[in-house]
Design a protein around this motif. Structure first.
Motif, PDB file in Angstrom:
ATOM      1  N   ARG A 110      10.451   6.882  -6.205  1.00  0.00           N
ATOM      2  CA  ARG A 110       9.067   6.463  -6.417  1.00  0.00           C
ATOM      3  C   ARG A 110       8.161   6.707  -5.218  1.00  0.00           C
ATOM      4  O   ARG A 110       7.014   6.272  -5.214  1.00  0.00           O
ATOM      5  N   SER A 111       8.650   7.399  -4.207  1.00  0.00           N
ATOM      6  CA  SER A 111       7.849   7.517  -2.994  1.00  0.00           C
ATOM      7  C   SER A 111       7.493   8.958  -2.664  1.00  0.00           C
ATOM      8  O   SER A 111       8.137   9.902  -3.105  1.00  0.00           O
ATOM      9  N   ASN A 112       6.455   9.087  -1.868  1.00  0.00           N
ATOM     10  CA  ASN A 112       5.989  10.362  -1.346  1.00  0.00           C
ATOM     11  C   ASN A 112       6.064  10.235   0.169  1.00  0.00           C
ATOM     12  O   ASN A 112       5.307   9.457   0.765  1.00  0.00           O
ATOM     13  N   SER A 166       0.792  -1.232   0.000  1.00  0.00           N
ATOM     14  CA  SER A 166       0.000   0.000   0.000  1.00  0.00           C
ATOM     15  C   SER A 166       0.824   1.282   0.000  1.00  0.00           C
ATOM     16  O   SER A 166       0.285   2.360  -0.226  1.00  0.00           O
ATOM     17  N   GLU A 180       3.544   3.443  -1.758  1.00  0.00           N
ATOM     18  CA  GLU A 180       4.259   3.618  -3.027  1.00  0.00           C
ATOM     19  C   GLU A 180       5.762   3.710  -2.790  1.00  0.00           C
ATOM     20  O   GLU A 180       6.223   4.483  -1.958  1.00  0.00           O
ATOM     21  N   GLY A 181       6.517   2.893  -3.492  1.00  0.00           N
ATOM     22  CA  GLY A 181       7.970   2.931  -3.404  1.00  0.00           C
ATOM     23  C   GLY A 181       8.566   2.095  -2.293  1.00  0.00           C
ATOM     24  O   GLY A 181       9.785   2.010  -2.175  1.00  0.00           O
TER      25      GLY A 181
END
Length: 124
Positions: free
Chosen positions: A105-107, A14, A16-17
């Motif tokens: 790729r992450s926030n 769930s 991201e990254g």
């Protein structure tokens, strides 16, 4: 309520990254559960090493007389983020969730939000 395995799988699917996750006992340095990692990234070693980070920060806060609780510790590398979230309540004392993220790729805000949700549903 989610058990350790379910919570860690949820973190990887769930967030991201996310590339690896662990539930770690920082009193012993032992990972109680892990998921992800690679042959070049030993999650057990990383989890154990980050117990030193948590212990050092807690010790520093004590020396400074800071009467607050750590929520997260974030370590940023060139290509990765390492997030440490100390657990609170329901037997979580002495434990932290450890999350490794691919920086491209992450926030971070969303990862932190999702990790908080996973912590709230985790039954230790």
């Amino acid at each position: 309520m989610a058990n350790t395995e379910t919570a860690l799988k949820d973190a990887l699917s769930s967030i991201e990254g996310a590339t690896a996750a662990a539930l770690v006992d920082y009193t012993s340095g032992m990972a109680l559960g892990t998921i992800g990692g690679t042959k070049n990234f030993d999650l057990e070693v990383a989890a154990a090493g980050n117990t030193d980070v948590v212990r050092a920060k807690l010790r520093t806060m004590e020396h400074l007389g800071i009467k607050d609780e750590i929520e997260d510790i974030l370590i940023t590398l060139g290509t990765q983020y390492h997030m440490i979230r100390l657990l609170k309540g329901r037997g979580g004392n002495g434990l932290f969730l450890y999350l490794v993220l691919d920086a491209s790729r992450s926030n971070l805000a969303m990862a932190r939000h999702q990790l908080r949700k996973i912590e709230a549903e985790l039954e230790v």
